[in-house]
Structures are given as C-alpha cells and as structure tokens.
Scaffold this motif. Structure first.
Motif, PDB file in Angstrom:
ATOM      1  N   ASN A  61      64.214  42.453  19.486  1.00 65.00           N
ATOM      2  CA  ASN A  61      63.571  41.977  20.717  1.00 65.00           C
ATOM      3  C   ASN A  61      62.063  42.233  20.732  1.00 65.00           C
ATOM      4  OD1 ASN A  61      65.869  40.912  22.248  1.00 65.00           O
ATOM      5  ND2 ASN A  61      66.574  43.039  22.286  1.00 65.00           N
ATOM      6  N   LYS A  62      61.443  42.149  19.549  1.00 66.15           N
ATOM      7  CA  LYS A  62      59.997  42.304  19.450  1.00 66.15           C
ATOM      8  C   LYS A  62      59.284  40.971  19.229  1.00 66.15           C
ATOM      9  CE  LYS A  62      60.224  47.084  17.821  1.00 66.15           C
ATOM     10  NZ  LYS A  62      59.922  48.031  16.700  1.00 66.15           N
ATOM     11  N   ALA A  63      60.056  39.901  19.112  1.00 64.74           N
ATOM     12  CA  ALA A  63      59.524  38.544  19.040  1.00 64.74           C
ATOM     13  C   ALA A  63      60.511  37.630  19.750  1.00 64.74           C
ATOM     14  CB  ALA A  63      59.320  38.088  17.596  1.00 64.74           C
ATOM     15  N   ASP A  64      59.979  36.547  20.314  1.00 63.09           N
ATOM     16  CA  ASP A  64      60.817  35.608  21.071  1.00 63.09           C
ATOM     17  C   ASP A  64      61.166  34.365  20.262  1.00 63.09           C
ATOM     18  OD1 ASP A  64      60.610  36.899  23.893  1.00 63.09           O
ATOM     19  OD2 ASP A  64      58.541  36.792  23.200  1.00 63.09           O
ATOM     20  N   ILE A  65      60.235  33.945  19.415  1.00 67.99           N
ATOM     21  CA  ILE A  65      60.403  32.760  18.577  1.00 67.99           C
ATOM     22  C   ILE A  65      60.024  33.164  17.162  1.00 67.99           C
ATOM     23  CG2 ILE A  65      59.703  30.354  18.204  1.00 67.99           C
ATOM     24  CD1 ILE A  65      58.713  30.283  21.094  1.00 67.99           C
ATOM     25  N   ALA A  66      60.703  32.593  16.163  1.00 69.33           N
ATOM     26  CA  ALA A  66      60.381  32.962  14.782  1.00 69.33           C
ATOM     27  C   ALA A  66      60.567  31.777  13.850  1.00 69.33           C
ATOM     28  CB  ALA A  66      61.261  34.122  14.313  1.00 69.33           C
ATOM     29  N   PHE A  67      59.697  31.713  12.847  1.00 65.95           N
ATOM     30  CA  PHE A  67      59.861  30.783  11.732  1.00 65.95           C
ATOM     31  C   PHE A  67      60.640  31.520  10.639  1.00 65.95           C
ATOM     32  CE2 PHE A  67      56.292  29.114  13.981  1.00 65.95           C
ATOM     33  CZ  PHE A  67      56.219  27.762  13.704  1.00 65.95           C
ATOM     34  N   THR A  68      61.568  30.814  10.001  1.00 59.78           N
ATOM     35  CA  THR A  68      62.341  31.450   8.930  1.00 59.78           C
ATOM     36  C   THR A  68      62.860  30.407   7.958  1.00 59.78           C
ATOM     37  OG1 THR A  68      64.248  32.858   8.416  1.00 59.78           O
ATOM     38  CG2 THR A  68      64.499  31.346  10.258  1.00 59.78           C
ATOM     39  N   LEU A  69      63.123  30.863   6.734  1.00 61.23           N
ATOM     40  CA  LEU A  69      63.805  30.026   5.755  1.00 61.23           C
ATOM     41  C   LEU A  69      65.304  30.070   6.005  1.00 61.23           C
ATOM     42  CD1 LEU A  69      61.851  30.980   2.515  1.00 61.23           C
ATOM     43  CD2 LEU A  69      61.769  28.820   3.751  1.00 61.23           C
ATOM     44  N   ALA A  70      65.983  28.976   5.663  1.00 58.27           N
ATOM     45  CA  ALA A  70      67.416  28.859   5.928  1.00 58.27           C
ATOM     46  C   ALA A  70      68.227  29.897   5.159  1.00 58.27           C
ATOM     47  CB  ALA A  70      67.897  27.452   5.568  1.00 58.27           C
ATOM     48  N   ASP A  71      67.835  30.207   3.926  1.00 59.34           N
ATOM     49  CA  ASP A  71      68.610  31.179   3.153  1.00 59.34           C
ATOM     50  C   ASP A  71      68.494  32.575   3.754  1.00 59.34           C
ATOM     51  OD1 ASP A  71      65.943  31.324   2.397  1.00 59.34           O
ATOM     52  OD2 ASP A  71      66.339  31.505   0.252  1.00 59.34           O
ATOM     53  N   THR A  72      67.311  32.926   4.242  1.00 58.09           N
ATOM     54  CA  THR A  72      67.131  34.223   4.905  1.00 58.09           C
ATOM     55  C   THR A  72      67.905  34.269   6.215  1.00 58.09           C
ATOM     56  OG1 THR A  72      64.892  34.258   3.978  1.00 58.09           O
ATOM     57  CG2 THR A  72      65.412  35.895   5.654  1.00 58.09           C
ATOM     58  N   LEU A  73      67.910  33.165   6.938  1.00 51.45           N
ATOM     59  CA  LEU A  73      68.661  33.084   8.197  1.00 51.45           C
ATOM     60  C   LEU A  73      70.155  33.263   7.951  1.00 51.45           C
ATOM     61  CD1 LEU A  73      68.793  32.531  11.239  1.00 51.45           C
ATOM     62  CD2 LEU A  73      68.722  30.077  10.722  1.00 51.45           C
ATOM     63  N   ALA A  74      70.663  32.678   6.878  1.00 48.41           N
ATOM     64  CA  ALA A  74      72.080  32.834   6.549  1.00 48.41           C
ATOM     65  C   ALA A  74      72.423  34.304   6.305  1.00 48.41           C
ATOM     66  CB  ALA A  74      72.437  31.989   5.323  1.00 48.41           C
ATOM     67  N   ASP A  75      71.549  35.015   5.610  1.00 47.30           N
ATOM     68  CA  ASP A  75      71.766  36.452   5.387  1.00 47.30           C
ATOM     69  C   ASP A  75      71.717  37.221   6.708  1.00 47.30           C
ATOM     70  OD1 ASP A  75      72.023  36.121   2.671  1.00 47.30           O
ATOM     71  OD2 ASP A  75      70.014  36.840   2.178  1.00 47.30           O
ATOM     72  N   ALA A  76      70.785  36.845   7.578  1.00 45.96           N
ATOM     73  CA  ALA A  76      70.577  37.583   8.823  1.00 45.96           C
ATOM     74  C   ALA A  76      71.781  37.498   9.756  1.00 45.96           C
ATOM     75  CB  ALA A  76      69.330  37.057   9.533  1.00 45.96           C
ATOM     76  N   ILE A  77      72.341  36.302   9.922  1.00 44.32           N
ATOM     77  CA  ILE A  77      73.457  36.157  10.858  1.00 44.32           C
ATOM     78  C   ILE A  77      74.754  36.730  10.290  1.00 44.32           C
ATOM     79  CG2 ILE A  77      72.411  34.190  12.027  1.00 44.32           C
ATOM     80  CD1 ILE A  77      74.291  32.346  10.467  1.00 44.32           C
ATOM     81  N   ALA A  78      74.770  36.943   8.954  1.00 44.96           N
ATOM     82  CA  ALA A  78      75.933  37.560   8.315  1.00 44.96           C
ATOM     83  C   ALA A  78      75.732  39.050   8.057  1.00 44.96           C
ATOM     84  CB  ALA A  78      76.247  36.845   6.999  1.00 44.96           C
ATOM     85  N   ALA A  79      74.565  39.587   8.414  1.00 42.58           N
ATOM     86  CA  ALA A  79      74.229  41.004   8.204  1.00 42.58           C
ATOM     87  C   ALA A  79      74.418  41.413   6.748  1.00 42.58           C
ATOM     88  CB  ALA A  79      75.053  41.895   9.124  1.00 42.58           C
ATOM     89  N   ARG A  80      73.859  40.612   5.842  1.00 38.72           N
ATOM     90  CA  ARG A  80      73.941  40.943   4.417  1.00 38.72           C
ATOM     91  C   ARG A  80      72.543  40.932   3.809  1.00 38.72           C
ATOM     92  NH1 ARG A  80      76.701  35.210   3.676  1.00 38.72           N
ATOM     93  NH2 ARG A  80      74.836  33.938   3.311  1.00 38.72           N
ATOM     94  N   GLY A  81      72.469  41.299   2.524  1.00 41.03           N
ATOM     95  CA  GLY A  81      71.172  41.326   1.864  1.00 41.03           C
ATOM     96  C   GLY A  81      70.240  42.300   2.553  1.00 41.03           C
ATOM     97  N   PRO A  82      69.030  41.892   2.897  1.00 41.60           N
ATOM     98  CA  PRO A  82      68.077  42.814   3.538  1.00 41.60           C
ATOM     99  C   PRO A  82      68.482  43.222   4.951  1.00 41.60           C
ATOM    100  CG  PRO A  82      67.193  40.585   3.453  1.00 41.60           C
ATOM    101  CD  PRO A  82      68.439  40.575   2.627  1.00 41.60           C
ATOM    102  N   PHE A  83      69.537  42.617   5.486  1.00 41.96           N
ATOM    103  CA  PHE A  83      70.010  42.937   6.834  1.00 41.96           C
ATOM    104  C   PHE A  83      71.302  43.752   6.818  1.00 41.96           C
ATOM    105  CE2 PHE A  83      67.737  38.925   6.736  1.00 41.96           C
ATOM    106  CZ  PHE A  83      66.747  39.136   7.691  1.00 41.96           C
ATOM    107  N   ALA A  84      71.746  44.116   5.622  1.00 42.86           N
ATOM    108  CA  ALA A  84      72.989  44.878   5.496  1.00 42.86           C
ATOM    109  C   ALA A  84      72.854  46.238   6.167  1.00 42.86           C
ATOM    110  CB  ALA A  84      73.344  45.055   4.020  1.00 42.86           C
ATOM    111  N   GLY A  85      73.931  46.696   6.763  1.00 39.35           N
ATOM    112  CA  GLY A  85      73.927  47.992   7.430  1.00 39.35           C
ATOM    113  C   GLY A  85      73.582  47.926   8.897  1.00 39.35           C
ATOM    114  N   GLY A  86      73.126  46.793   9.350  1.00 38.22           N
ATOM    115  CA  GLY A  86      72.802  46.613  10.766  1.00 38.22           C
ATOM    116  C   GLY A  86      73.682  45.538  11.366  1.00 38.22           C
ATOM    117  N   PRO A  87      73.514  45.272  12.653  1.00 37.18           N
ATOM    118  CA  PRO A  87      74.309  44.230  13.293  1.00 37.18           C
ATOM    119  C   PRO A  87      73.818  42.851  12.869  1.00 37.18           C
ATOM    120  CG  PRO A  87      72.688  45.068  14.830  1.00 37.18           C
ATOM    121  CD  PRO A  87      72.576  45.923  13.596  1.00 37.18           C
ATOM    122  N   PRO A  88      74.665  41.825  12.973  1.00 36.75           N
ATOM    123  CA  PRO A  88      74.187  40.464  12.728  1.00 36.75           C
ATOM    124  C   PRO A  88      73.020  40.130  13.658  1.00 36.75           C
ATOM    125  CG  PRO A  88      76.592  40.509  12.884  1.00 36.75           C
ATOM    126  CD  PRO A  88      76.110  41.866  13.306  1.00 36.75           C
TER     127      PRO A  88
END
Length: 332
Positions: free
Chosen positions: A89-116
């Motif tokens: 909740n430190k940004a309201d809108i964000a630009f992102t690549l689709a492959d990074t977004l896929a990792d983020a919503i699945a909580a994997r890769g650089p987002f592993a260990g945290g919530p989706p």
C-alpha cells in the motif's frame, strides 16, 4: 451570582460547538469549497526507460481530468519493486511486466514467502522488446558468447533482471557462475558499456528507450543487438504464452542495420484490488480519452487499443476497468 454571569457560563457549551463549525466553514470558503484531494502515487521505473515518461504523462492527465486527484509519478527499480509497493500500500498504480505480475499474484520467485500481491489490471499497454546490447567492435553475436564476460542484467527488483536470468538459463548459462554479473539500470548500463566496464547489458523496454537513444547517438559508438527469439520455445515451455516473438526494426536505433528477432513481453498497468471501482473506472477512461496526449509524451502510448488492452494479463481486471470495457463493447 449576577444574572449576566450565569448567562455567560450557559453560553460556553454552545460556543465550544459553534467555533469548530465556523472554522471549518471558513476553511471551506477559503479553499472554494473544493473536496479534499486524494493523493495517488504511480510507480514507474528509471528515468532512462519508458515507464517514467509514460507515468509522468498519466499523472498530469489524471490531475487535469479527475476532480480532487493529485497524482505523482515516482522513480523506482520497476516491475518487482512496483508490485511490492502495491502489495504494501505504498503505491496506488504501477507499471509492470506480465511475467513479473504472474509471479506476484502467485507469490513465487521474488515474491516467495509473502502473501500473493493483490494486483488487478487496468489495461495491457504495449509490448517490451528484450534488448541485449553490446558494441559492434566486441564481436559478440549470441547469448552463448556472453560466457565469461562482464554483463549487466538490470537493476535488482526489475523485470529486466527476471527475463535476463531466464534467457541466460535458456541459453545454457548460469547467471551466477558463467557471467560476471552487474546489476545496473539501463542508463548506468549504457554508460558502463561506453566506458568499457561491461561487455553487454540486458534491457527490457519499449521503443525507443531514452537511454538506448543516447547510447546509439554517442560519437564513436556503434551498437549491436543480440537476437533472443531462438530461445522462445524454451521460455514458452517453462512459462507459457507470457513470452512471444517480436522484431526490433532496423530503424529503431542508428547503426542496427537489420531487424533483430527478440523475445517480447507485455506491459500492464495495475492497481491494488482495494481501489474504489469509480476511481479505477475513471483512470481507465482517462487512458483512452486522453490517449493522443499520452502519445505526444511517448509514442508507445499509440499502441493502446480497446482490443489489445483486455488481452494477455495474468491477473484479473479490476471491476471498475471492466465496467469501462463493457460500456465500450470490448468485453461481454
């Protein structure tokens, strides 16, 4: 006690009630009765790429088009960093690549260990070209030639870093052992290449990218772009259709000479799912209604269309954005 004293004390509670109301009315009149501003942070990328000017243009248009909005574009390390800002909740809108977004919503890769990451899409904007850049004098012609070389794989926390690692592995190289890895942003990478400090660098960005333009126009510098589309089958086997074939045209930068087949990936504008529906609707509306103004700031904005905006996102679309697309007949 005199009567006038009793009356004075009896008016005190009323005075305590009326004073704040009168002060609030004074402030409202002084400010023209305008509603309290809602501040919106747009997470973009480095100043040498496309996200930052695109996001800066979007911030300007939101401020002009939506009453009460005060939007600002923030310099970041791009996709991974941006999605963590959305998550926290430190940004309201964000630009992102689709492959990074896929990792983020699945909580994997650089987002592993945290919530989706609770990201919802507003629009698929345009495609990034994987630009693997070296100097013509280096003689490098393929990713395999990077073995043993000093290579920048992009800023830590960027989508460029993710795709660079995946491409190196697809080419049979270990990013930690087979190259001497540097983690530089695109502007820093371009400077390091000019100064002979690195042999090549990765950059996932739109065309043209400011840092690449500056590099290719530098006196005495001749650049070459290494092809990557041959590794597409390996990437699609492991990651699906997030990756696709693109060609960097010969006219993209001075000295390129001929079209270069590369791996492409979509760029997506996302928000936190908790954003109010009406606000998400208005942001999406401004993207399309003010598209010509955005394209005047950066030509990649010309690629936005109702047809392409709703295709290729690994995350669900925000209900507010879907309402806009339904009104325009882009979705059912």
């Amino acid at each position: 006690m005199p009567l006038r004293t009793v009356r004075a004390f009896s008016l005190l509670p009323l005075a305590f009630f009326l004073f704040p109301c009168a002060f609030s009315l004074f402030l409202a009149c002084r400010d023209g009765g305008a509603p309290k501003a809602r501040f919106i942070s747009i997470a973009t990328g480095g100043t040498g790429g496309v996200y930052y000017p695109y996001g800066g243009g979007l911030a300007k248009l939101l401020n002009e088009s939506i009453p009460g909005i005060r939007a600002t574009a923030e310099v970041t390390a791009a996709s991974v960093d941006n999605l963590k800002l959305i998550r926290d909740n430190k940004a309201d809108i964000a630009f992102t690549l689709a492959d990074t977004l896929a990792d983020a919503i699945a909580a994997r890769g650089p987002f592993a260990g945290g919530p989706p990451v609770p990201a919802a899409s507003l629009a698929v904007l345009y495609a990034n070209y994987t630009q693997i850049v070296s100097l013509r004098a280096s003689g490098l012609s393929s990713l395999g030639d990077l073995r043993g070389k000093v290579v920048s794989t992009g800023s830590p926390g960027s989508g460029t870093e993710i795709i660079a690692f995946r491409l190196l592995k697809a080419a049979g190289l270990d990013p930690d052992r087979d190259v001497q890895r540097q983690g530089l942003g695109v502007s820093e990478s371009a400077d390091a290449l000019k100064d002979g400090k690195i042999a090549a660098f990765f950059w996932s960005g739109g065309l043209p990218s400011a840092a690449m333009q500056d590099l290719s126009h530098s006196p005495g510098i001749g650049i070459t772009l290494l092809p990557s589309a041959g590794l597409l089958p390996s990437l699609q086997r492991d990651y699906g259709d997030l990756y696709f074939r693109l060609e960097i045209p010969a006219t993209a930068y001075p000295g390129v000479g001929s079209a270069v087949p590369v791996v492409g990936v979509a760029n997506i504008l996302v928000v936190n799912r908790a954003m109010p529906d009406d606000l998400a609707y208005d942001i999406t509306r401004v993207l399309f209604e003010k598209q010509s103004a955005l394209a005047a700031i950066h030509p990649e904005a010309r690629k936005l269309s109702l047809t392409s905006a709703v295709k290729g996102s690994p995350s669900e679309f925000h209900p507010g954005a879907l309402r806009y697309y339904r009104e325009r007949g882009a979705v059912q």
